[in-house]
Design an enzyme around this catalytic site. Structure first.
Site, short mmCIF file in Angstrom:
data_model
loop_
_atom_site.label_atom_id
_atom_site.label_comp_id
_atom_site.label_asym_id
_atom_site.label_seq_id
_atom_site.Cartn_x
_atom_site.Cartn_y
_atom_site.Cartn_z
N ASP A 125 5.65 9.57 8.08
CA ASP A 125 4.88 9.01 9.20
C ASP A 125 3.42 9.42 9.10
O ASP A 125 2.51 8.63 9.37
CB ASP A 125 5.48 9.39 10.57
N ASP B 88 9.48 0.84 0.07
CA ASP B 88 9.45 -0.57 0.42
C ASP B 88 8.40 -0.80 1.52
O ASP B 88 7.54 -1.69 1.42
CB ASP B 88 10.85 -0.97 0.92
N LYS C 122 10.98 12.63 4.54
CA LYS C 122 11.13 12.97 5.97
C LYS C 122 12.10 14.15 6.05
O LYS C 122 13.11 14.14 6.79
CB LYS C 122 11.66 11.73 6.72
#
Ligand code: NAI
Length: 333
Positions: free
Chosen positions: A204, A228, A171
């Site tokens: 995302d 995760d 990100k």
């Protein structure tokens, strides 16, 4: 390598799936000896320790640990024993392969994605504080050293396994320094592997792409938190958490566990699916140079799933853990 392994039984469905997997390993002729320890909250209440000292000593001697899930209290109580084990033994590479099985029908076909999740830093470093009564702070740590070694492992794996592409997930558009460093290191390392395609994507977008077109992904390398979350997503693509194994590898130590947790909602009902933990045990056998035995077990599981009559409820069947275990044992040859 010794044939003795350390086993942590955990809680929730942990003891049930451990018994099932050890039985199958024995019947498959794995030739292993076990040093078995109960760990987790119940152990703490009984003996004042979450993991007995003998358990640590056993792992330090044997270097191979088969660990079933452990419950972690939410928002309070002790820190995750899983995170603690990964940090204490520097088990930095968490490898989570998600492969479609033709016998398990899902809306997604031909999924074959291996996630390499950095296991020791990021927001999981556990550096948290209350700045004041109404403000909590968590520190995210990303280092060059830890990024380099997990990224290198992902490329080495891609080369060894004849894979084509490694995708770096981050990100860095928002966390320009921390995720920016991870991404920069990714492209530095990728230059040593010209035969493997290297690409990066924002997390995302990856969550959406994994659902729209999972077949475009091959090997993914990412930080702790994203790895995760995305690996639970990939388990959903192939039929659920009951099917996703993992290994946690570091320098000299190896821990094998299912990706799922202790599933308190189905604990002690005898219906847990032991497959993810069994496949984790297969990864362990391969690590120990017992690939033939691992292949025998995988074949038996594939047969049982393909026949389709003995399935646990998470896969749409009605079989108990014990019935499923016996069916696998019957097909071992
Ligand atoms: P979970 O993975 O335990 O369960 C999520 C859902 O998947 C539940 O509906 C459960 O019944 C189902 N499920 C999981 N494993 C299954 C299996 N083998 N067979 C059939 N169904 C299965 O996640 P949850 O409920 O968020 O966490 C429960 C506890 O486990 C928490 O305390 C959490 O911290 C801990 N945990 C431990 C892990 C570990 O020890 N490595 C990993 C993830 C969570």
């Amino acid at each position: 390598m010794s044939n003795t392994i350390t086993v942590f039984k955990g809680d929730g469905i942990g003891p049930e799936i451990t018994d099932a997997v050890l039985k199958i390993l024995d019947e498959a002729g794995a030739g292993l000896a076990y040093e078995i320890f109960s760990v987790g909250e119940a152990e703490f209440e009984a003996h004042g320790e979450l993991i007995p000292q003998e358990g640590f000593a056993s792992f330090e001697k044997n270097r191979v640990l088969l660990k079933s899930p452990i419950t972690t209290p939410v928002g309070k109580g002790f820190r995750s024993l899983n995170v603690m084990m990964r940090k204490k033994y520097d088990l930095y590479a968490n490898i989570r392969p998600a492969r479609s099985n033709s016998a398990v029908k899902t809306p997604f076909e031909n999924v074959d994605i291996v996630i390499f999740r950095e296991n020791t830093e990021d927001l999981y470093a556990g550096i948290e504080e209350m700045a004041d009564e109404d403000t909590a702070r968590s520190i995210k740590i990303i280092t060059r050293k830890c990024s380099q070694r997990i990224i290198k492992d992902a490329f080495d794996y891609a080369v060894r396994q004849g894979r084509k592409k490694v995708t770096c997930v981050h990100k860095a558009n928002i966390m320009k320094l921390s995720d920016g460093l991870f991404r920069d290191v990714f492209y530095e390392v990728s230059r040593e592997y010209p035969q493997i395609e290297a690409e990066d994507k924002i997390v995302d977008n990856v969550a959406m792409q994994l659902v729209m077109k999972p077949q475009q992904f091959d090997v993914i390398v990412t930080e702790n938190l994203y790895g995760d979350i995305l690996s639970d997503l990939t388990s959903g693509l192939i039929g659920g958490l009951g099917l996703l194994p993992s290994s946690n590898l570091g320098c000299g130590y190896a821990m094998f566990e299912a990706v799922h947790g202790s599933a308190p909602d189905i604990a002690k009902k005898g219906i847990a699916n032991p497959t993810a933990f069994l496949w984790s045990a297969c990864m362990m056998l391969e690590h120990m140079g017992k690939s033939d035995c691992a292949a025998r077990i995988r074949k038996a599981v594939d047969q049982v799933l393909a026949e389709g009559t003995v399935k646990t409820p998470d896969l749409g069947g009605r079989a108990t853990t014990a019935e499923y275990t016996e069916a696998i044992i019957r097909r071992l040859c």
